[in-house]
Write a protein that holds these residues in place. Structure first.
Motif, PDB file in Angstrom:
ATOM      1  N   MET A 227      42.835  43.435  57.004  1.00 33.63           N
ATOM      2  CA  MET A 227      43.992  43.563  57.703  1.00 33.63           C
ATOM      3  C   MET A 227      43.773  43.926  58.890  1.00 33.63           C
ATOM      4  O   MET A 227      44.578  43.749  59.824  1.00 33.63           O
ATOM      5  CB  MET A 227      44.794  44.722  56.921  1.00 33.63           C
ATOM      6  N   ARG A 228      42.727  44.554  59.473  1.00 32.03           N
ATOM      7  CA  ARG A 228      42.418  44.957  60.744  1.00 32.03           C
ATOM      8  C   ARG A 228      42.178  43.902  61.798  1.00 32.03           C
ATOM      9  O   ARG A 228      42.339  44.032  62.885  1.00 32.03           O
ATOM     10  CB  ARG A 228      41.014  45.909  60.635  1.00 32.03           C
ATOM     11  N   LEU A 229      41.667  42.618  61.170  1.00 33.15           N
ATOM     12  CA  LEU A 229      41.303  41.671  62.035  1.00 33.15           C
ATOM     13  C   LEU A 229      42.190  40.557  61.915  1.00 33.15           C
ATOM     14  O   LEU A 229      42.345  39.611  62.650  1.00 33.15           O
ATOM     15  CB  LEU A 229      39.974  40.937  61.500  1.00 33.15           C
ATOM     16  N   GLY A 230      43.071  40.593  60.918  1.00 32.86           N
ATOM     17  CA  GLY A 230      44.292  39.328  60.646  1.00 32.86           C
ATOM     18  C   GLY A 230      43.616  38.446  59.355  1.00 32.86           C
ATOM     19  O   GLY A 230      42.385  38.506  59.036  1.00 32.86           O
ATOM     20  N   PHE A 231      44.839  37.931  58.932  1.00 32.02           N
ATOM     21  CA  PHE A 231      44.322  36.978  57.936  1.00 32.02           C
ATOM     22  C   PHE A 231      44.134  35.450  58.287  1.00 32.02           C
ATOM     23  O   PHE A 231      44.968  35.232  59.145  1.00 32.02           O
ATOM     24  CB  PHE A 231      45.462  36.998  56.753  1.00 32.02           C
ATOM     25  N   THR A 232      43.307  34.888  57.729  1.00 32.50           N
ATOM     26  CA  THR A 232      42.920  33.438  57.887  1.00 32.50           C
ATOM     27  C   THR A 232      44.030  32.477  57.034  1.00 32.50           C
ATOM     28  O   THR A 232      44.407  33.141  56.145  1.00 32.50           O
ATOM     29  CB  THR A 232      41.591  32.926  57.540  1.00 32.50           C
ATOM     30  N   PRO A 233      44.185  31.239  57.715  1.00 30.94           N
ATOM     31  CA  PRO A 233      45.091  30.450  56.784  1.00 30.94           C
ATOM     32  C   PRO A 233      44.921  30.319  55.349  1.00 30.94           C
ATOM     33  O   PRO A 233      45.807  30.225  54.425  1.00 30.94           O
ATOM     34  CB  PRO A 233      45.063  29.166  57.491  1.00 30.94           C
ATOM     35  N   ASP A 234      43.436  30.443  54.922  1.00 31.61           N
ATOM     36  CA  ASP A 234      43.176  30.367  53.542  1.00 31.61           C
ATOM     37  C   ASP A 234      43.856  31.433  52.624  1.00 31.61           C
ATOM     38  O   ASP A 234      43.947  31.340  51.473  1.00 31.61           O
ATOM     39  CB  ASP A 234      41.621  30.032  53.315  1.00 31.61           C
ATOM     40  N   ILE A 235      44.044  32.716  53.330  1.00 30.55           N
ATOM     41  CA  ILE A 235      44.605  33.744  52.530  1.00 30.55           C
ATOM     42  C   ILE A 235      46.108  33.394  51.934  1.00 30.55           C
ATOM     43  O   ILE A 235      46.476  33.809  50.756  1.00 30.55           O
ATOM     44  CB  ILE A 235      44.647  35.078  53.116  1.00 30.55           C
ATOM     45  N   ASN A 236      46.614  32.463  53.006  1.00 29.41           N
ATOM     46  CA  ASN A 236      48.268  31.963  52.107  1.00 29.41           C
ATOM     47  C   ASN A 236      47.875  31.307  50.762  1.00 29.41           C
ATOM     48  O   ASN A 236      48.834  31.362  49.994  1.00 29.41           O
ATOM     49  CB  ASN A 236      48.498  31.011  53.202  1.00 29.41           C
ATOM     50  N   ALA A 237      47.026  30.403  50.732  1.00 31.19           N
ATOM     51  CA  ALA A 237      46.763  29.878  49.812  1.00 31.19           C
ATOM     52  C   ALA A 237      46.210  30.573  48.635  1.00 31.19           C
ATOM     53  O   ALA A 237      46.705  30.530  47.408  1.00 31.19           O
ATOM     54  CB  ALA A 237      45.513  28.595  49.842  1.00 31.19           C
ATOM     55  N   LEU A 238      45.440  31.787  48.865  1.00 27.81           N
ATOM     56  CA  LEU A 238      45.194  32.725  47.713  1.00 27.81           C
ATOM     57  C   LEU A 238      46.531  33.436  47.404  1.00 27.81           C
ATOM     58  O   LEU A 238      46.486  33.645  46.143  1.00 27.81           O
ATOM     59  CB  LEU A 238      44.102  33.607  48.497  1.00 27.81           C
ATOM     60  N   VAL A 239      47.367  33.759  48.322  1.00 29.81           N
ATOM     61  CA  VAL A 239      48.713  34.638  47.763  1.00 29.81           C
ATOM     62  C   VAL A 239      49.419  33.664  47.105  1.00 29.81           C
ATOM     63  O   VAL A 239      49.757  33.900  45.994  1.00 29.81           O
ATOM     64  CB  VAL A 239      49.470  34.904  49.018  1.00 29.81           C
ATOM     65  N   ALA A 240      49.479  32.228  47.366  1.00 27.29           N
ATOM     66  CA  ALA A 240      50.254  31.272  46.457  1.00 27.29           C
ATOM     67  C   ALA A 240      49.468  31.191  45.124  1.00 27.29           C
ATOM     68  O   ALA A 240      50.424  31.165  44.096  1.00 27.29           O
ATOM     69  CB  ALA A 240      50.228  29.945  47.064  1.00 27.29           C
ATOM     70  N   LEU A 241      48.398  31.262  44.985  1.00 31.85           N
ATOM     71  CA  LEU A 241      47.787  30.986  43.719  1.00 31.85           C
ATOM     72  C   LEU A 241      48.023  32.424  42.882  1.00 31.85           C
ATOM     73  O   LEU A 241      48.129  32.361  41.642  1.00 31.85           O
ATOM     74  CB  LEU A 241      46.248  30.820  43.856  1.00 31.85           C
ATOM     75  N   ILE A 242      47.715  33.462  43.470  1.00 30.03           N
ATOM     76  CA  ILE A 242      47.937  34.720  43.027  1.00 30.03           C
ATOM     77  C   ILE A 242      49.386  35.074  42.251  1.00 30.03           C
ATOM     78  O   ILE A 242      49.577  35.481  41.308  1.00 30.03           O
ATOM     79  CB  ILE A 242      47.368  36.193  43.764  1.00 30.03           C
ATOM     80  N   LEU A 243      50.142  34.575  43.175  1.00 28.77           N
ATOM     81  CA  LEU A 243      51.902  34.611  42.586  1.00 28.77           C
ATOM     82  C   LEU A 243      52.017  33.719  41.539  1.00 28.77           C
ATOM     83  O   LEU A 243      52.716  34.223  40.594  1.00 28.77           O
ATOM     84  CB  LEU A 243      52.669  34.290  44.048  1.00 28.77           C
ATOM     85  N   ALA A 244      51.353  32.422  41.425  1.00 32.88           N
ATOM     86  CA  ALA A 244      51.659  31.662  40.268  1.00 32.88           C
ATOM     87  C   ALA A 244      50.866  32.313  39.147  1.00 32.88           C
ATOM     88  O   ALA A 244      51.472  32.335  38.013  1.00 32.88           O
ATOM     89  CB  ALA A 244      50.955  30.335  40.480  1.00 32.88           C
ATOM     90  N   PHE A 245      49.899  32.943  39.407  1.00 30.77           N
ATOM     91  CA  PHE A 245      49.117  33.399  38.375  1.00 30.77           C
ATOM     92  C   PHE A 245      49.759  34.657  37.750  1.00 30.77           C
ATOM     93  O   PHE A 245      49.914  34.843  36.409  1.00 30.77           O
ATOM     94  CB  PHE A 245      47.597  33.921  38.802  1.00 30.77           C
TER      95      PHE A 245
END
Length: 265
Positions: A227-245
């Motif tokens: 969170m201090r440095l900001g999220f990279t675009p691949d974190i959006n993919a991680l969030v989507a997968l975790i939401l589905a899971f």
């Protein structure tokens, strides 16, 4: 009156839809961002891409943290369910010594703020010279989710008719045979539901993990640090997968925790 009832029904439906949009609408942003690139603040709707998911597979730090989270979650869930069975049977046996105190000790960590549990465990591990690692995180998560497993199991165990157990003994079965062939099958849905809920709670736990973790970070701790440095675009993919899971886990939890008579209504 019928017209007023329809108007009230429409108003409640609209209010419910608005609440859902306000609560869950922001979750659609990372999901959309995982499939469409964002350039200068604008979403490129005409060029869908799976590059974020490809980048996620190459992010070794996230993958390692995710695997650590799975190790902690599955181990803590197994221990919580196992201890929950033992404590539930102890409570179900009747007026056994100290069962009210036992329940108090089990429920207390779940009712206290997680920061207090994590701080207490941190002091305990330091005083006993236990190095912080995934093992200490597993202990912390087990203590935290044990109440959930215990409550789910003891409620189902109390609904089990004593006549089944008595019939098993009358037919010559031993205590172990009665447990494995009579009690355990009747606890199957409760055990599965408790395991799903415990794993979901462990997967998301941050404060306890932050205080008792060592050099091996779990996924929530890894995201906290990013969170201090900001999220990279691949974190959006991680969030989507975790939401589905997590959505799948919620569906399974409802499937196994919902009473059978309620499913047919």
């Amino acid at each position: 009156m019928m017209q007023l009832s329809r108007l009230a029904s429409f108003g409640l439906s609209a209010l419910t839809a608005l609440v859902f949009v306000l609560l869950y609408g922001p979750l659609l942003v990372p999901i959309a961002s995982s499939f469409f690139e964002i350039a200068r603040g604008d979403v490129q709707w005409t060029s869908p891409s799976l590059s974020a998911y490809v980048a996620l597979t190459r992010n070794q730090g996230i993958i390692t943290a995710f695997l650590n989270t799975l190790i902690v979650g599955f181990t803590a869930t197994f221990l919580a369910v196992l201890l929950g069975i033992l404590f539930a049977i102890h409570y179900r046996n009747g007026a056994t010594f100290g069962r009210d105190l036992m329940q108090f000790v089990i429920f207390l960590p779940f009712l206290m703020p997680p920061i207090m549990i994590g701080l207490s465990l941190l002091i305990f591990f330091r005083e006993t010279d236990v190095p912080r690692s995934l093992l200490t995180v597993i202990i912390g998560h087990t203590v935290f989710v044990l109440a959930l497993a215990y409550r789910t199991i003891v409620v189902r165990l109390q609904s089990l008719s004593v006549s089944y157990i008595e019939a098993s003994y009358d037919l010559g079965a031993s205590s172990w045979q009665t447990f494995f062939y009579v009690v355990l099958p009747n606890l199957k849905s409760a055990l599965i539901g408790a395991a799903i809920l415990c794993f979901a709670l462990s997967f998301d736990e941050t404060m306890i993990s932050l205080l008792v973790t060592g050099t091996d970070n779990t996924l929530p701790i890894r995201l906290w640090a990013m969170m201090r440095l900001g999220f990279t675009p691949d974190i959006n993919a991680l969030v989507a997968l975790i939401l589905a899971f997590t959505t799948l886990m919620c569906v399974l939890a409802v499937r196994y925790l919902l009473p059978k008579d309620a499913e047919g209504t």
